[in-house]
Write an enzyme that holds these catalytic residues in place. Structure first.
Site, PDB file in Angstrom:
ATOM      1  N   LYS A 146     -26.157  19.953   1.339  1.00  0.00           N
ATOM      2  CA  LYS A 146     -26.976  20.267   1.547  1.00  0.00           C
ATOM      3  C   LYS A 146     -25.954  20.493   3.270  1.00  0.00           C
ATOM      4  CE  LYS A 146     -30.280  22.567   3.406  1.00  0.00           C
ATOM      5  NZ  LYS A 146     -31.141  23.567   2.869  1.00  0.00           N
TER       6      LYS A 146
ATOM      7  N   ASP B 187     -28.809  28.195   6.773  1.00  0.00           N
ATOM      8  CA  ASP B 187     -30.585  27.097   7.603  1.00  0.00           C
ATOM      9  C   ASP B 187     -30.394  27.457   8.462  1.00  0.00           C
ATOM     10  OD1 ASP B 187     -31.988  25.024   5.434  1.00  0.00           O
ATOM     11  OD2 ASP B 187     -31.376  24.177   7.866  1.00  0.00           O
TER      12      ASP B 187
END
Length: 453
Positions: A126, A166
């Site tokens: 991430k 995202d």
């Protein structure tokens, strides 16, 4: 939790203070993993869980760029490469002022188990930056993305680390970053997912998380010989996940009645039909509007502002049968969970990452409702990202029908695996333990096979 999990948590909170989201995510999984450790001592002997909670690599870097006024701005960029036991690191990039290392470690940790559950060969990572694209011109966003990718490109690649979008990172941002990667590396590869359809993207990718969450909820309902047809559904959020959750609910004959943003929520007792949903999508994506405008557009709908300092959100007090929290982490408190149960909700499928606080999860599990945690229920997004990687490798594009069918197949498999694991570990119907243990065992077995690396 038992003594083993408590020792891990004490060590973790001591080493990584000030990262509450990360601690919360690890604690939830640790309680489940203890069950697996009891049955397979090799996991404990090899310190598998102690290794899983430590990122394989963390990259943090400055991102200097010039705004439209000619002033130099400096943001902080990150990439957390959490685990590569199953494949190249895979996970999104988030651009938001709240981004910091602890937040990304939580998301990367959750990604380990989510990616494992998809049945695809994906590791977990991430990343992102504390940059806010809202209110910025296209030129400013482009210059920021180019500066961000100038550093990130050193650490990623189609066989190493494949980021996606995202929060705050949509098609525009992915395009700018892909262009800069291609310019620096002089190669056209599937290094990012979420690309435009004309240059390597996949059909169904924007819809995937929302569609997948509904597919998972439908599978849960089938275990009680029911379906989502005719059920009143609460949805939080109004971005991609919420929009396409609503769309797929309509496909299955359900009735979505709420949407929200940071200012509050709308409630439409008549239901959000396809025309209304199309209006919302235009409002949010093209006009950058606020959800309160829905109540101005459609008579009979109401808008309720929400005070973030309150311990409850009245959205979760509306009578319904199913709820799809799709906004942000920890949006459902223990009191909210109680209100959902009191008002008839017995199906909860999480479209957001960790949207329910730990005491709220306890209420759902103790209430024996159909509760699908995010790492299982919202895995459709990363699943279709994996399918985009496959299409890039083949140098071809699959039809919308093909991608949707494969997404549906993956979500059915995730549900089946979680449910069967819960039965195997004598916690039938507990999708929390089922998803955590299923995801953990696959990664743990791969780590054992690959040695201490």
């Amino acid at each position: 939790m038992g003594d083993y999990a408590n020792r891990i948590m004490n060590r973790l909170t001591s080493k990584d203070p000030g990262q509450p989201e990360f601690h919360q995510a690890v604690q939830e999984v640790a309680a489940s993993v203890e069950l697996a450790l009891e049955r397979n001592p090799r996991y404990r002997e090899a310190k598998i869980f102690e290794r899983i909670v430590e990122p394989e690599r963390v990259v943090m870097f400055r991102v200097p760029w010039v705004d439209d006024a000619g002033d130099v701005q400096v943001n902080r960029g990150f990439r957390v490469e959490m685990n590569s036991a199953l494949g190249p690191y895979k996970g999104g990039l988030r651009f938001h002022p709240t981004v910091y290392l602890g937040m990304l470690k939580f998301l990367a940790f959750e990604q380990i188990f989510k990616n494992s559950l998809t049945t695809l060969p994906l590791g977990a990572g991430k990343g992102g930056a504390d940059f806010d694209p809202k209110g910025r011109s296209d030129g400013e966003v482009m210059r920021f993305c180019q500066s961000f990718m100038t550093e990130l490109q050193r650490h990623i690649g189609p066989f190493t680390d494949v980021p996606a979008g995202d929060m705050g990172v949509g098609g525009r941002e992915i395009g700018y970053m892909f262009g800069q990667y291609k310019r620096i590396r002089n190669e056209f590869t599937g290094v990012l997912t979420g690309k435009g359809l004309e240059w390597g993207g996949s059909l169904i990718r924007p819809e995937a998380t929302g569609y997948g969450t509904v597919y998972f909820a439908e599978e849960m309902a089938k275990t009680r010989d029911e379906s989502l047809e005719g059920k009143t559904c609460l949805i939080s959020g109004s971005g991609n996940v919420a929009q396409y959750t609503a769309e797929k609910l309509l496909d299955l004959g359900a009735k979505p009645v709420t949407l929200s943003d940071s200012g509050g929520f709308i409630y439409d007792k008549d239901g959000i039909d396809r025309d209304k949903l199309a209006w919302v999508i235009d409002l949010k994506e093209r006009r950058r509007g606020r959800i309160m405008q829905y109540a101005e557009q459609y008579r009979g709908a109401t808008f309720t502002p929400v005070d973030p300092s309150r311990s409850t959100n009245p959205l979760w007090s509306i009578p319904a049968e199913a709820a799809f929290p799709s906004a942000t982490h920890n949006e459902i408190t223990e009191e909210d969970a109680g209100n959902l149960l009191d008002n008839g909700v017995y199906i909860v499928a999480e479209g957001a990452n960790m949207p329910t606080e730990p005491l709220g999860i306890e209420r759902f599990v103790d209430g024996k409702i159909l509760y699908g945690p995010g790492k299982a229920a919202n895995a459709g997004g990363v699943a279709v990202s994996g399918l985009e990687m496959s299409q890039n490798s083949e140098r071809r594009s699959w039809t919308r029908k093909t991608v949707d069918e494969r997404l549906h197949t993956i979500m059915v498999a995730i549900h089946t695996n979680c449910r069967e694991t819960a039965d195997e570990y004598d916690v039938p119907g507990n999708y929390v333990h089922g998803s955590n243990i299923t995801g953990f065992r696959k990664v743990a077995d791969a780590m054992l096979a690959q040695g201490v690396v």
